[in-house]
Enzyme design. Structure first.
Site, PDB file in Angstrom:
ATOM      1  CE1 TYR A 110      17.516   5.711  10.662  1.00  0.00           C
ATOM      2  CE2 TYR A 110      18.666   5.905  13.199  1.00  0.00           C
ATOM      3  CZ  TYR A 110      18.833   5.364  12.081  1.00  0.00           C
ATOM      4  OH  TYR A 110      19.386   4.192  11.612  1.00  0.00           O
ATOM      5  NE  ARG A 145      17.857  -3.713  13.724  1.00  0.00           N
ATOM      6  CZ  ARG A 145      17.938  -2.663  13.791  1.00  0.00           C
ATOM      7  NH1 ARG A 145      18.214  -1.376  14.735  1.00  0.00           N
ATOM      8  NH2 ARG A 145      18.152  -1.653  13.051  1.00  0.00           N
ATOM      9  CG  HIS A 247      20.281  -0.788   8.587  1.00  0.00           C
ATOM     10  ND1 HIS A 247      20.358   1.159   8.265  1.00  0.00           N
ATOM     11  CD2 HIS A 247      21.240  -0.288  10.192  1.00  0.00           C
ATOM     12  CE1 HIS A 247      20.157   1.810   9.429  1.00  0.00           C
ATOM     13  NE2 HIS A 247      20.687   0.995  10.490  1.00  0.00           N
ATOM     14  N   GLY A 301      31.174  -0.227  10.211  1.00  0.00           N
ATOM     15  CA  GLY A 301      30.285   0.022  11.444  1.00  0.00           C
ATOM     16  C   GLY A 301      30.643  -0.903  12.617  1.00  0.00           C
ATOM     17  NE  ARG A 302      26.437  -5.665  13.597  1.00  0.00           N
ATOM     18  CZ  ARG A 302      25.851  -6.080  12.025  1.00  0.00           C
ATOM     19  NH1 ARG A 302      26.626  -5.447  11.289  1.00  0.00           N
ATOM     20  NH2 ARG A 302      24.449  -6.293  11.958  1.00  0.00           N
TER      21      ARG A 302
HETATM   22  C1  LIG Z   1      24.574  -0.528  17.223  1.00  0.00           C
HETATM   23  C2  LIG Z   1      25.030  -0.178  15.810  1.00  0.00           C
HETATM   24  C3  LIG Z   1      23.549   0.673  15.404  1.00  0.00           C
HETATM   25  C4  LIG Z   1      23.184   1.644  13.983  1.00  0.00           C
HETATM   26  N1  LIG Z   1      22.772   3.445  14.311  1.00  0.00           N
HETATM   27  C5  LIG Z   1      22.903   3.172  13.165  1.00  0.00           C
HETATM   28  C6  LIG Z   1      21.770   4.425  12.959  1.00  0.00           C
HETATM   29  O1  LIG Z   1      21.580   4.818  13.911  1.00  0.00           O
HETATM   30  N2  LIG Z   1      21.977   5.605  12.346  1.00  0.00           N
HETATM   31  C7  LIG Z   1      22.744   4.981  10.734  1.00  0.00           C
HETATM   32  O2  LIG Z   1      22.588   5.390  10.090  1.00  0.00           O
HETATM   33  N3  LIG Z   1      22.933   3.488  10.790  1.00  0.00           N
HETATM   34  C8  LIG Z   1      23.004   2.587  11.702  1.00  0.00           C
HETATM   35  N4  LIG Z   1      23.820   1.753  11.453  1.00  0.00           N
HETATM   36  C9  LIG Z   1      24.479   1.144  10.530  1.00  0.00           C
HETATM   37  C10 LIG Z   1      25.198   1.384  10.142  1.00  0.00           C
HETATM   38  O3  LIG Z   1      25.603   2.421  10.077  1.00  0.00           O
HETATM   39  C11 LIG Z   1      26.481   0.716   9.236  1.00  0.00           C
HETATM   40  O4  LIG Z   1      25.361   1.018   8.041  1.00  0.00           O
HETATM   41  C12 LIG Z   1      26.700  -0.761   9.461  1.00  0.00           C
HETATM   42  O5  LIG Z   1      26.449  -1.199  10.922  1.00  0.00           O
HETATM   43  C13 LIG Z   1      27.211  -1.566   8.615  1.00  0.00           C
HETATM   44  O6  LIG Z   1      27.715  -2.574   8.659  1.00  0.00           O
HETATM   45  P1  LIG Z   1      28.806  -3.501   9.482  1.00  0.00           P
HETATM   46  O7  LIG Z   1      28.128  -3.599  10.856  1.00  0.00           O
HETATM   47  O8  LIG Z   1      28.679  -4.658   9.349  1.00  0.00           O
HETATM   48  O9  LIG Z   1      30.075  -2.882   8.786  1.00  0.00           O
HETATM   49  C14 LIG Z   1      23.976   0.593  12.894  1.00  0.00           C
HETATM   50  C15 LIG Z   1      25.045  -0.247  13.343  1.00  0.00           C
HETATM   51  C16 LIG Z   1      25.414  -0.725  14.523  1.00  0.00           C
HETATM   52  C17 LIG Z   1      25.537  -1.841  14.594  1.00  0.00           C
END
Ligand SMILES: Cc1cc2nc3c(=O)[nH]c(=O)nc-3n(C[C@H](O)[C@H](O)[C@H](O)COP(=O)(O)O)c2cc1C
Length: 349
Positions: A110, A145, A247, A301-302
């Site tokens: 970031y 959020r 994201h 992600g999640r």
């Molecule tokens: C709890 C959480 C923290 C996240 N933190 C970051 C982060 O620090 N940097 C980033 O590039 N994306 C971050 N993301 C986004 C994820 O990399 C990703 O784009 C996203 O979770 C994908 O969608 P999904 O959760 O539906 O699979 C975060 C997502 C979540 C759920």
């Protein structure tokens, strides 16, 4: 509070829901009587071969889902030869993550406007062996959020009466987390300065991309792109790959479904350019659909954090196995033996 941090999204969460609904509504064309006895889930990735067609998208503060979550993800990455994202806002240091991942980690940056701090992070990433850098560009300001705001979620924790009651109602989480030490932003503190996850990054512009390209000789991925015009411009800077992503619906509630933009961006950048995809994937067939829409590799992600929260490292392994089985079965139904044979023709419009 922790569930609302992980599960939460921008606004009322409609953008996040729309990501999943749009993927769900894509239909795949079954084919019959192709011999699909021998199926492979390997995918070429930056000159190597990923053992599974899905990786772990970078997430900040993963250890909130359970103590040690970052290292569980890193070990999964090591054992399956898939990438895990080490976030700037991770709860484990970037050095510890790449070690546990046996090199299968990508550092996610970031850019805060503080070039000295970014340079320091890049130097650290280079020194401990990261070969891939992911610059996240879809957070000029952190999305609003409401579920986080309502809970008073802050890093480091601010513990007032509502949070205390919340923790008291979840004794297993509270006691294990307390016993292991409460999660911190592990890449910062002391000589590395402080990081504010809600700080504005609004000053970043295209010149940053050029500077970063000059500074980072390894693979450079730009994450958080939803516009075909932006994608073409990013490609022209000699960037190695783009990660199409909304994201997970956490930034702009009214953003279009990321999976639809993936198809548009694929058309704009041509068939050979590496395009990664994340946002809204929840099962093996979803992953296959992302490849059909044009992805060269996909990340989730999640779901990883939910698996860890529900079942620890064993839960994570079970989820990985389940996803792999679902993908393999889907390939058989579609009459193909490997992910690279998945294409747009397999979508029924
Ligand atoms: C709890 C959480 C923290 C996240 N933190 C970051 C982060 O620090 N940097 C980033 O590039 N994306 C971050 N993301 C986004 C994820 O990399 C990703 O784009 C996203 O979770 C994908 O969608 P999904 O959760 O539906 O699979 C975060 C997502 C979540 C759920």
């Amino acid at each position: 509070m922790v569930f609302d941090y992980i599960d939460g999204a921008a606004g009322e969460g409609y953008g996040e829901l729309l990501n999943r609904e749009t993927i769900r509504n894509i239909r795949l064309q079954p084919r019959v009587l192709n011999n699909v006895e021998h199926r492979s889930l390997e995918v070429p990735l930056f000159g190597n071969s990923a053992g599974l067609p899905f990786g772990i998208s970078p997430m900040g503060m993963c250890n909130l889902s359970a103590p040690g979550a970052d290292l569980m993800l890193a070990r999964l990455a090591a054992s399956e030869n898939i990438p895990t994202g080490a976030s700037t806002a991770a709860s484990t240091s970037l050095e510890d993550i790449i070690e546990a991942a046996s090199g299968n980690a990508w550092f996610q940056l970031y850019f805060s406007g503080n070039e000295t701090m970014s340079d320091q992070l890049l130097d650290r990433a280079r020194a401990c062996g990261y070969q891939t850098l992911v610059l996240t560009v879809d957070v000029p300001e952190v999305g609003r959020r409401p579920r986080e705001l309502r809970r008073g979620f802050k890093m480091p924790f601010k513990i007032g009466v509502p949070q205390f009651i919340d923790f008291a109602c979840h004794p297993v989480w509270s006691l294990t987390t307390l016993a292991k030490g409460r999660p911190e932003l592990a890449n910062f503190g002391g000589k590395f300065g402080e990081f504010d996850r809600t700080a504005s990054r609004a000053g970043a512009d295209w010149s940053l991309l050029q500077r970063l390209r000059d500074k980072w000789q390894g693979n450079l991925v730009i994450k958080g792109v939803l516009s075909a015009d932006d994608a073409q411009r990013i490609k022209s800077y000699g960037i190695d790959a783009i990660q199409v992503s909304s994201h997970g619906g956490r930034q702009l509630e009214s953003a279009p479904p990321a999976i639809e933009m993936l198809a548009k961006i694929r058309q704009a950048v041509g068939s050979e350019y590496p395009l990664f995809y994340d946002s809204g994937l929840r099962g093996g067939e979803d992953i296959v659909k992302a490849y059909a829409m044009g992805a060269s590799y996909v990340l989730l992600g999640r779901p990883f954090l939910f698996a860890i929260a529900a079942g620890g490292e064993q839960g994570l392994t079970e989820m990985k196995t389940l996803l792999a089985q679902e993908i393999s079965i889907a390939l058989a139904q579609l009459g193909v033996c490997d992910i690279q044979s998945i294409d747009r023709e397999m979508i029924v419009l």
